[in-house]
Design a protein around this motif. Structure first.
Motif, PDB file in Angstrom:
ATOM      1  N   ALA A 149      25.199  64.181  35.335  1.00 38.94           N
ATOM      2  CA  ALA A 149      25.448  63.053  36.083  1.00 38.94           C
ATOM      3  C   ALA A 149      24.167  62.320  36.718  1.00 38.94           C
ATOM      4  CB  ALA A 149      26.383  63.086  37.147  1.00 38.94           C
ATOM      5  N   LEU A 150      23.400  63.242  37.045  1.00 40.20           N
ATOM      6  CA  LEU A 150      22.143  62.571  37.524  1.00 40.20           C
ATOM      7  C   LEU A 150      21.313  61.914  36.312  1.00 40.20           C
ATOM      8  CD1 LEU A 150      19.834  62.172  39.749  1.00 40.20           C
ATOM      9  CD2 LEU A 150      19.024  64.469  38.806  1.00 40.20           C
ATOM     10  N   LEU A 151      21.364  62.718  35.184  1.00 40.77           N
ATOM     11  CA  LEU A 151      20.690  62.022  33.953  1.00 40.77           C
ATOM     12  C   LEU A 151      21.391  60.669  33.517  1.00 40.77           C
ATOM     13  CD1 LEU A 151      19.608  65.000  31.720  1.00 40.77           C
ATOM     14  CD2 LEU A 151      17.999  63.325  32.898  1.00 40.77           C
ATOM     15  N   ALA A 152      22.778  60.771  33.580  1.00 40.98           N
ATOM     16  CA  ALA A 152      23.342  59.441  33.238  1.00 40.98           C
ATOM     17  C   ALA A 152      22.841  58.376  34.114  1.00 40.98           C
ATOM     18  CB  ALA A 152      24.959  59.825  33.093  1.00 40.98           C
ATOM     19  N   GLY A 153      23.132  58.471  35.143  1.00 34.96           N
ATOM     20  CA  GLY A 153      22.761  57.601  36.345  1.00 34.96           C
ATOM     21  C   GLY A 153      21.314  57.188  36.260  1.00 34.96           C
ATOM     22  N   LEU A 154      20.265  57.898  35.937  1.00 36.67           N
ATOM     23  CA  LEU A 154      19.080  57.458  35.638  1.00 36.67           C
ATOM     24  C   LEU A 154      18.919  56.640  34.616  1.00 36.67           C
ATOM     25  CD1 LEU A 154      16.992  60.591  36.784  1.00 36.67           C
ATOM     26  CD2 LEU A 154      16.732  58.567  37.879  1.00 36.67           C
ATOM     27  N   GLY A 182      17.685  51.727  32.321  1.00 38.35           N
ATOM     28  CA  GLY A 182      18.334  50.528  31.291  1.00 38.35           C
ATOM     29  C   GLY A 182      18.588  49.033  31.988  1.00 38.35           C
ATOM     30  N   GLY A 183      19.186  49.033  33.500  1.00 36.45           N
ATOM     31  CA  GLY A 183      19.297  47.998  33.990  1.00 36.45           C
ATOM     32  C   GLY A 183      17.773  47.281  34.453  1.00 36.45           C
ATOM     33  N   VAL A 184      16.754  48.098  34.844  1.00 36.41           N
ATOM     34  CA  VAL A 184      15.606  47.706  35.034  1.00 36.41           C
ATOM     35  C   VAL A 184      15.031  47.091  33.811  1.00 36.41           C
ATOM     36  CG1 VAL A 184      13.146  48.285  35.565  1.00 36.41           C
ATOM     37  CG2 VAL A 184      15.015  49.074  36.946  1.00 36.41           C
ATOM     38  N   ARG A 185      15.206  47.676  32.645  1.00 41.49           N
ATOM     39  CA  ARG A 185      14.497  47.124  31.348  1.00 41.49           C
ATOM     40  C   ARG A 185      15.149  45.723  30.984  1.00 41.49           C
ATOM     41  NH1 ARG A 185      16.884  46.525  26.749  1.00 41.49           N
ATOM     42  NH2 ARG A 185      18.481  47.878  27.473  1.00 41.49           N
ATOM     43  N   ILE A 222      19.472  65.977  25.918  1.00 41.76           N
ATOM     44  CA  ILE A 222      18.449  65.554  24.946  1.00 41.76           C
ATOM     45  C   ILE A 222      18.626  63.943  24.845  1.00 41.76           C
ATOM     46  CG2 ILE A 222      17.735  65.581  22.524  1.00 41.76           C
ATOM     47  CD1 ILE A 222      18.270  68.781  22.607  1.00 41.76           C
ATOM     48  N   VAL A 223      19.962  63.678  24.464  1.00 43.01           N
ATOM     49  CA  VAL A 223      20.129  62.153  24.185  1.00 43.01           C
ATOM     50  C   VAL A 223      19.713  61.274  25.517  1.00 43.01           C
ATOM     51  CG1 VAL A 223      21.992  60.428  24.100  1.00 43.01           C
ATOM     52  CG2 VAL A 223      22.071  62.631  22.532  1.00 43.01           C
ATOM     53  N   PHE A 224      20.172  61.730  26.825  1.00 46.55           N
ATOM     54  CA  PHE A 224      19.640  60.909  28.010  1.00 46.55           C
ATOM     55  C   PHE A 224      18.267  60.900  28.242  1.00 46.55           C
ATOM     56  CE2 PHE A 224      24.168  61.489  29.584  1.00 46.55           C
ATOM     57  CZ  PHE A 224      24.306  60.060  29.436  1.00 46.55           C
ATOM     58  N   MET A 225      17.606  61.859  27.970  1.00 43.50           N
ATOM     59  CA  MET A 225      16.209  62.208  28.147  1.00 43.50           C
ATOM     60  C   MET A 225      15.191  61.174  27.177  1.00 43.50           C
ATOM     61  SD  MET A 225      15.576  63.779  30.638  1.00 43.50           S
ATOM     62  CE  MET A 225      13.917  63.922  30.583  1.00 43.50           C
ATOM     63  N   PHE A 226      15.839  61.444  25.837  1.00 43.10           N
ATOM     64  CA  PHE A 226      15.373  60.240  24.744  1.00 43.10           C
ATOM     65  C   PHE A 226      15.617  58.959  25.325  1.00 43.10           C
ATOM     66  CE2 PHE A 226      16.085  57.605  21.017  1.00 43.10           C
ATOM     67  CZ  PHE A 226      14.775  57.680  20.644  1.00 43.10           C
ATOM     68  N   ASN A 260      13.513  53.817  27.472  1.00 39.01           N
ATOM     69  CA  ASN A 260      13.840  52.829  28.605  1.00 39.01           C
ATOM     70  C   ASN A 260      12.274  52.587  29.300  1.00 39.01           C
ATOM     71  OD1 ASN A 260      16.013  51.559  27.858  1.00 39.01           O
ATOM     72  ND2 ASN A 260      17.215  53.095  28.831  1.00 39.01           N
ATOM     73  N   LEU A 261      11.689  53.866  29.528  1.00 33.70           N
ATOM     74  CA  LEU A 261      10.423  53.822  30.445  1.00 33.70           C
ATOM     75  C   LEU A 261       9.253  53.189  29.722  1.00 33.70           C
ATOM     76  CD1 LEU A 261       9.473  54.493  33.296  1.00 33.70           C
ATOM     77  CD2 LEU A 261       8.734  56.815  32.341  1.00 33.70           C
ATOM     78  N   ALA A 262       9.286  53.377  28.481  1.00 35.62           N
ATOM     79  CA  ALA A 262       8.197  52.915  27.750  1.00 35.62           C
ATOM     80  C   ALA A 262       8.357  51.417  27.453  1.00 35.62           C
ATOM     81  CB  ALA A 262       8.174  53.657  26.081  1.00 35.62           C
ATOM     82  N   ILE A 263       9.644  50.896  27.221  1.00 29.78           N
ATOM     83  CA  ILE A 263       9.816  49.409  27.108  1.00 29.78           C
ATOM     84  C   ILE A 263       9.435  48.921  28.633  1.00 29.78           C
ATOM     85  CG2 ILE A 263      11.498  47.517  26.915  1.00 29.78           C
ATOM     86  CD1 ILE A 263      12.978  49.508  24.938  1.00 29.78           C
ATOM     87  N   ILE A 264       9.918  49.477  29.603  1.00 28.49           N
ATOM     88  CA  ILE A 264       9.398  48.826  31.077  1.00 28.49           C
ATOM     89  C   ILE A 264       7.911  48.794  31.022  1.00 28.49           C
ATOM     90  CG2 ILE A 264       9.376  49.391  33.423  1.00 28.49           C
ATOM     91  CD1 ILE A 264      12.612  50.548  32.944  1.00 28.49           C
ATOM     92  N   ARG A 265       7.176  49.853  30.564  1.00 27.21           N
ATOM     93  CA  ARG A 265       5.842  49.890  30.921  1.00 27.21           C
ATOM     94  C   ARG A 265       5.297  48.689  30.090  1.00 27.21           C
ATOM     95  NH1 ARG A 265       2.744  52.261  27.287  1.00 27.21           N
ATOM     96  NH2 ARG A 265       4.456  53.376  26.478  1.00 27.21           N
TER      97      ARG A 265
END
Length: 116
Positions: free
Chosen positions: A32-37, A42-45, A88-92, A97-102
């Motif tokens: 649930a934590l990974l899904a929320g993050l 994704g929302g920030v991106r 694995i899917v959520f971490m990917f 998303n973090l790379a795109i935000i950066r």
């Protein structure tokens, strides 16, 4: 901005509260934590790109949590650790998303420096 404030508020409440989660629910909480993050990043991106939609955010947030939890439950019923695939899917997706935000942030920062 609201997703980041919500994330900060959630961490703050979790830090100061004395609520403990039983070990049996550790897989569900991590999923649930990974899904929320994932939804928050994704929302920030999408906000940085300019196509943020609150309805898409909320449905994705709760839909991701419910689907990931359902896959975890199904894996436990079958005796297979399917939660690892979800992790694995959520971490990917989080790192993507973090790379795109950066990239967007650096691009905007460099643009703003050129204007001065």
């Amino acid at each position: 901005m609201f997703p980041i404030l919500g994330l900060f508020f959630g961490f703050l409440v979790g830090w100061v509260s004395s609520i403990t989660i039983p070990v049996e629910y550790a897989h569900y909480l991590s999923i649930a934590l990974l899904a929320g993050l994932d939804s928050i990043f994704g929302g920030v991106r999408s906000h940085l790109v300019g196509d943020f939609d609150m309805q898409v955010f909320f449905t994705g947030f709760f839909g991701n949590i419910l689907l990931a939890s359902a896959i975890t439950v199904m894996g436990q019923w079958l005796g297979v650790e399917l939660y690892l695939a979800v992790v694995i899917v959520f971490m990917f997706r989080l790192f993507k998303n973090l790379a795109i935000i950066r990239r967007i942030t650096l691009k905007n920062y460099i643009k703003s420096k050129k204007n001065y």
